[in-house]
Design an enzyme around this catalytic site. Structure first.
Site, mmCIF file in Angstrom:
data_model
loop_
_atom_site.group_PDB
_atom_site.id
_atom_site.type_symbol
_atom_site.label_atom_id
_atom_site.label_comp_id
_atom_site.label_asym_id
_atom_site.label_seq_id
_atom_site.Cartn_x
_atom_site.Cartn_y
_atom_site.Cartn_z
ATOM 1 N N PHE A 196 0.574 -1.303 0.193
ATOM 2 C CA PHE A 196 -0.092 -0.140 0.166
ATOM 3 C C PHE A 196 0.991 1.449 -0.109
ATOM 4 C CE2 PHE A 196 -2.313 -3.414 2.208
ATOM 5 C CZ PHE A 196 -3.156 -3.600 1.097
ATOM 6 N N ARG A 197 2.050 1.081 -0.564
ATOM 7 C CA ARG A 197 2.871 2.396 -0.699
ATOM 8 C C ARG A 197 3.475 2.759 0.513
ATOM 9 N NH1 ARG A 197 3.458 1.304 -5.520
ATOM 10 N NH2 ARG A 197 1.862 1.893 -7.040
#
Ligand SMILES: Cc1cc2nc3c(=O)[nH]c(=O)nc-3n(C[C@H](O)[C@H](O)[C@H](O)COP(=O)(O)O)c2cc1C
Length: 213
Positions: A189-190
């Site tokens: 999710f970065r």
């Protein structure tokens, strides 16, 4: 049978511990060793960024041919574009990106030429064809045709049919002595992990900062 997929996954998970490192060179070595196992080719390839005399950035790939606590070494032609840019402004940035590991290492520092003895020693390890190519190439100069290059190569090769090929005077190496090294590792999710090591100058102690991704 060993399940290499789950082993690789395990390595990626446990390497989250990299944020505990208190010094960048050992961590770089550990990551490079993992990249040597997992990259399809050239795990030592790095982007080398320099600036020209107008301050316009320039970047190209080179192969890192050695590193230690003094810095990261690559070789090229002194009269090439990068060679001229480094002569005018001896500072550079490097970037390793290992796609197979989803990691990058970002390096900035001052640049010094390697010694003639170092350049001679590395040049002597190159395949003879590459040594001949180094004599025949006027790197970063316009080339009229591939044929002209092949003619130049044939001419140098004829001169060195027997015996060793000496290092061309216009070919050498540079060492980037880092004052910053940032390690980046992809997380879901970065929400990536970033750790930056900084020091004021070579020989000074490193400080470490975790950065927002
Ligand atoms: C993976 C890769 C590795 C390279 N390694 C080197 C190298 O070690 N030395 C070099 O002079 N050029 C290397 N090159 C070529 C450079 O990227 C570049 O084209 C050349 O050095 C001329 O750059 P310049 O005109 O900015 O001086 C490499 C290219 C690639 C794609």
């Amino acid at each position: 049978m060993t399940d290499t997929t789950s082993m690789k996954h395990q390595t990626l998970l446990t390497s989250g511990d990299f944020t505990a490192a208190d010094e960048p060179f050992a961590l770089f070595e550990a990551w490079l060793n993992e990249a040597i196992k997992s990259e399809p080719n050239d795990p030592n390839a790095m982007a080398l960024a320099t600036v020209d005399q107008d301050g316009l950035p320039d970047v190209r790939m080179v192969l890192m041919k050695g590193f230690d606590s003094e810095g990261f070494v690559f070789y090229s032609h002194i009269a090439s574009q990068k060679g001229r840019e480094l002569a005018a402004n001896p500072k550079a940035a490097l970037l390793f990106h290992w796609k197979s590991l989803r990691r990058q290492v970002r390096i900035r520092g001052n640049v010094t030429p390697v010694t003639d003895a170092e350049a001679d020693a590395y040049f002597a390890t190159r395949p003879k064809q590459a040594q001949i190519g180094a004599w025949a190439s006027k790197q970063s100069q316009p080339l009229e045709s591939r044929f002209a290059f092949e003619q130049a190569i044939a001419k140098v090769a004829a001169k060195h049919v027997i015996g060793e090929v000496p290092r061309p005077p216009g070919w050498s190496g540079w060492r980037i002595t880092p004052v910053r090294i940032e390690f980046w590792h992809d997380r879901p999710f970065r929400l990536h992990d970033r750790i930056e090591f900084r020091r004021d100058a070579a020989g000074h102690p490193w400080s470490k900062t975790r950065m927002y991704p």
